[in-house]
Design a protein around this motif. Structure first.
Motif, PDB file in Angstrom:
ATOM      1  N   TYR A  29       1.130  -1.430   0.411  1.00 38.63           N
ATOM      2  CA  TYR A  29       0.282   0.080  -0.120  1.00 38.63           C
ATOM      3  C   TYR A  29       1.121   1.285   0.344  1.00 38.63           C
ATOM      4  O   TYR A  29       0.551   2.388  -1.187  1.00 38.63           O
ATOM      5  CB  TYR A  29      -0.457  -0.024   1.361  1.00 38.63           C
ATOM      6  N   ASP A  30       2.133   1.027   0.779  1.00 33.17           N
ATOM      7  CA  ASP A  30       2.627   2.562   0.709  1.00 33.17           C
ATOM      8  C   ASP A  30       3.752   2.695  -0.563  1.00 33.17           C
ATOM      9  O   ASP A  30       4.320   3.843  -1.174  1.00 33.17           O
ATOM     10  CB  ASP A  30       3.718   2.703   2.051  1.00 33.17           C
ATOM     11  N   ALA A  31       4.216   0.963  -0.873  1.00 27.23           N
ATOM     12  CA  ALA A  31       5.007   1.297  -2.935  1.00 27.23           C
ATOM     13  C   ALA A  31       3.690   1.498  -3.611  1.00 27.23           C
ATOM     14  O   ALA A  31       3.928   2.640  -3.742  1.00 27.23           O
ATOM     15  CB  ALA A  31       5.131  -0.199  -2.704  1.00 27.23           C
ATOM     16  N   ALA A  32       2.051   1.841  -3.156  1.00 26.25           N
ATOM     17  CA  ALA A  32       1.035   2.049  -4.480  1.00 26.25           C
ATOM     18  C   ALA A  32       1.150   4.092  -4.161  1.00 26.25           C
ATOM     19  O   ALA A  32       1.043   4.535  -5.275  1.00 26.25           O
ATOM     20  CB  ALA A  32      -0.180   1.258  -4.228  1.00 26.25           C
ATOM     21  N   ASN A  33       1.757   4.009  -3.242  1.00 27.33           N
ATOM     22  CA  ASN A  33       1.267   5.098  -2.386  1.00 27.33           C
ATOM     23  C   ASN A  33       2.394   5.999  -3.393  1.00 27.33           C
ATOM     24  O   ASN A  33       2.150   7.170  -3.995  1.00 27.33           O
ATOM     25  CB  ASN A  33       1.033   5.722  -0.973  1.00 27.33           C
ATOM     26  N   VAL A  65       8.837  -6.057  -5.505  1.00 27.27           N
ATOM     27  CA  VAL A  65       8.046  -4.587  -4.416  1.00 27.27           C
ATOM     28  C   VAL A  65       7.868  -3.442  -5.057  1.00 27.27           C
ATOM     29  O   VAL A  65       6.192  -3.429  -5.076  1.00 27.27           O
ATOM     30  CB  VAL A  65       8.423  -3.915  -3.287  1.00 27.27           C
ATOM     31  N   PHE A  66       8.074  -3.431  -6.067  1.00 30.60           N
ATOM     32  CA  PHE A  66       8.105  -1.651  -7.604  1.00 30.60           C
ATOM     33  C   PHE A  66       7.112  -2.731  -8.725  1.00 30.60           C
ATOM     34  O   PHE A  66       6.063  -1.697  -8.685  1.00 30.60           O
ATOM     35  CB  PHE A  66       9.466  -1.882  -8.157  1.00 30.60           C
ATOM     36  N   GLY A  67       7.806  -3.636  -8.974  1.00 31.56           N
ATOM     37  CA  GLY A  67       6.890  -4.237 -10.204  1.00 31.56           C
ATOM     38  C   GLY A  67       5.782  -4.566 -10.117  1.00 31.56           C
ATOM     39  O   GLY A  67       4.224  -4.711 -10.515  1.00 31.56           O
ATOM     40  N   THR A  73      -1.392   0.420  -9.877  1.00 31.23           N
ATOM     41  CA  THR A  73      -1.581   1.676  -9.653  1.00 31.23           C
ATOM     42  C   THR A  73      -2.564   1.668 -10.957  1.00 31.23           C
ATOM     43  O   THR A  73      -2.951   2.088 -11.101  1.00 31.23           O
ATOM     44  CB  THR A  73      -0.306   2.698 -10.048  1.00 31.23           C
ATOM     45  N   GLY A  74      -2.103   0.160 -11.717  1.00 30.11           N
ATOM     46  CA  GLY A  74      -3.045   0.383 -13.151  1.00 30.11           C
ATOM     47  C   GLY A  74      -2.765   1.112 -14.558  1.00 30.11           C
ATOM     48  O   GLY A  74      -2.943   1.084 -15.315  1.00 30.11           O
ATOM     49  N   VAL A  75      -1.757   1.298 -14.008  1.00 30.14           N
ATOM     50  CA  VAL A  75      -0.472   2.294 -15.275  1.00 30.14           C
ATOM     51  C   VAL A  75       0.060   1.654 -16.187  1.00 30.14           C
ATOM     52  O   VAL A  75       0.379  -0.373 -16.109  1.00 30.14           O
ATOM     53  CB  VAL A  75       0.782   3.152 -14.857  1.00 30.14           C
ATOM     54  N   GLY A 282      15.196   9.195  -4.649  1.00 33.12           N
ATOM     55  CA  GLY A 282      15.094   8.223  -3.773  1.00 33.12           C
ATOM     56  C   GLY A 282      14.493   8.318  -2.961  1.00 33.12           C
ATOM     57  O   GLY A 282      14.748   6.947  -1.641  1.00 33.12           O
ATOM     58  N   SER A 283      13.745   9.499  -2.357  1.00 33.76           N
ATOM     59  CA  SER A 283      12.885   9.338  -1.030  1.00 33.76           C
ATOM     60  C   SER A 283      12.013   8.122  -1.809  1.00 33.76           C
ATOM     61  O   SER A 283      11.328   7.945  -2.771  1.00 33.76           O
ATOM     62  CB  SER A 283      12.750  10.467  -1.106  1.00 33.76           C
ATOM     63  N   MET A 284      11.572   7.760  -0.100  1.00 31.73           N
ATOM     64  CA  MET A 284      10.055   7.247  -0.679  1.00 31.73           C
ATOM     65  C   MET A 284       8.977   7.422   0.329  1.00 31.73           C
ATOM     66  O   MET A 284       7.738   7.246   0.956  1.00 31.73           O
ATOM     67  CB  MET A 284      10.607   5.505   0.446  1.00 31.73           C
TER      68      MET A 284
END
Length: 317
Positions: A29-33, A65-67, A73-75, A282-284
């Motif tokens: 959820y945080d990664a998608a955000n 996690v990125f993938g 995100t539906g992109v 590089g910030s999250m």
């Protein structure tokens, strides 16, 4: 978001990119955000590497996690550019490199692992992560040719290399080296310092860069600036850091002048250079990322750039 050409490739991508090295510690959820935050601002270029997984303690973790987050995100895959890097073997018990490895076996297996983790059948570019002193240009070229012909890779680049290292690899490659990823930011400026101190007998005139900045411009190689917010000391990031009062005072002055934040000014400083440098954030932290991305629209003046350079401790002889 302004787009720039990446090398001579058929890629016109956002001049601000997101590096996902630290994404392995985020939940989905945080990664998608994070991704939604930057996508809404026009960022369409993402940088990862097979070794990114230092928090999770294993290879390909950040890419995985990125993938997953990108799918959430539906992109559409075709609407973004994904870049990965290979060529380093890591000991995750202490985070140190076991060796640099440009062998056919390592590069092939690494790229395949990245594709699985990313959930895609190709990457837009792959970079040799560090200069391997044991690299054979013909062998490296054969690997790249195979990966491109298979459709797994579209373009090739390097990271942390000087002009002669690039020339050596390019001598065997059929395709143009599009990118050199180098550390560059207000507190790490050797590619600038060396040019300013030509023909001077001081430490700043000694360079390991080999003229990489003018070389890249002449060869149409895009410089990608990694860790642009880090200092060259043990004190880490420089924004708001009490160890760097002069720089932060100048950043604050510029932020007030341009009605923006310190993070935006630090981004704008990198983007001001006419070499069309692509900055990798590089910030999250979504709020911090938004401030950094604001630098895309900041119009620094020439003296602003020099005042920041000097406030960071760099000498102008």
């Amino acid at each position: 978001m302004k787009n720039i050409p990446i090398g001579t490739a058929d890629m016109a991508a956002s001049r601000i990119a997101l590096g996902v090295m630290r994404m392995d510690v985020l939940n989905k959820y945080d990664a998608a955000n994070v991704l939604n935050t930057v996508l809404k601002r026009g960022v369409n270029f993402f940088d990862t590497a097979d070794i990114y997984g230092f928090g999770a303690g294993h290879a390909h973790a950040s890419s995985e996690v990125f993938g997953t987050a990108l799918k959430d995100t539906g992109v559409e895959r075709s609407d973004v550019f994904i870049q990965t890097k290979f060529g380093i073997l890591i000991d995750y018990s202490n985070g140190s490199a076991r060796r640099y490895d440009s062998s056919v076996k390592n590069l092939t297996e690494s790229l395949d692992g990245e594709l699985v983790a990313l959930g895609t059948d190709y990457v837009d570019s792959v970079l040799m992560h560090r200069p391997d002193p044991l690299v054979d240009a013909d062998e490296f070229a054969n690997v790249i040719d195979t990966l491109i012909s298979s459709g797994k890779v579209r373009h090739v680049g390097v990271s942390n290399m000087d002009p002669w290292q690039i020339e050596y690899l390019q001598s065997s490659l059929k395709t143009h080296i599009q990118v050199d990823q180098l550390q560059f930011g207000l507190m790490h400026t050797p590619i600038i310092d060396a040019g300013i101190h030509v023909n001077m007998s001081d430490d700043d005139a000694i360079s390991r860069e080999g003229g990489i900045l003018p070389y890249s411009r002449l060869r149409n190689i895009t410089i990608q600036a990694w860790s642009p917010f880090q200092s060259d000391t043990q004190y880490g990031a420089f924004i708001g850091n009490p160890h760097f009062p002069e720089l932060n005072n100048e950043l604050d002055r510029q932020a007030q002048k341009h009605n923006t934040t310190l993070n935006a000014i630090a981004t704008a400083w990198v983007l001001y250079h006419p070499a069309n440098i692509q900055i990798i954030l590089g910030s999250m932290n979504p709020q911090r990322l938004s401030q950094m991305i604001d630098g895309d629209t900041v119009q620094l003046e020439r003296q602003d750039w020099w005042d920041l350079y000097k406030a960071a401790g760099h000498r102008v002889p």
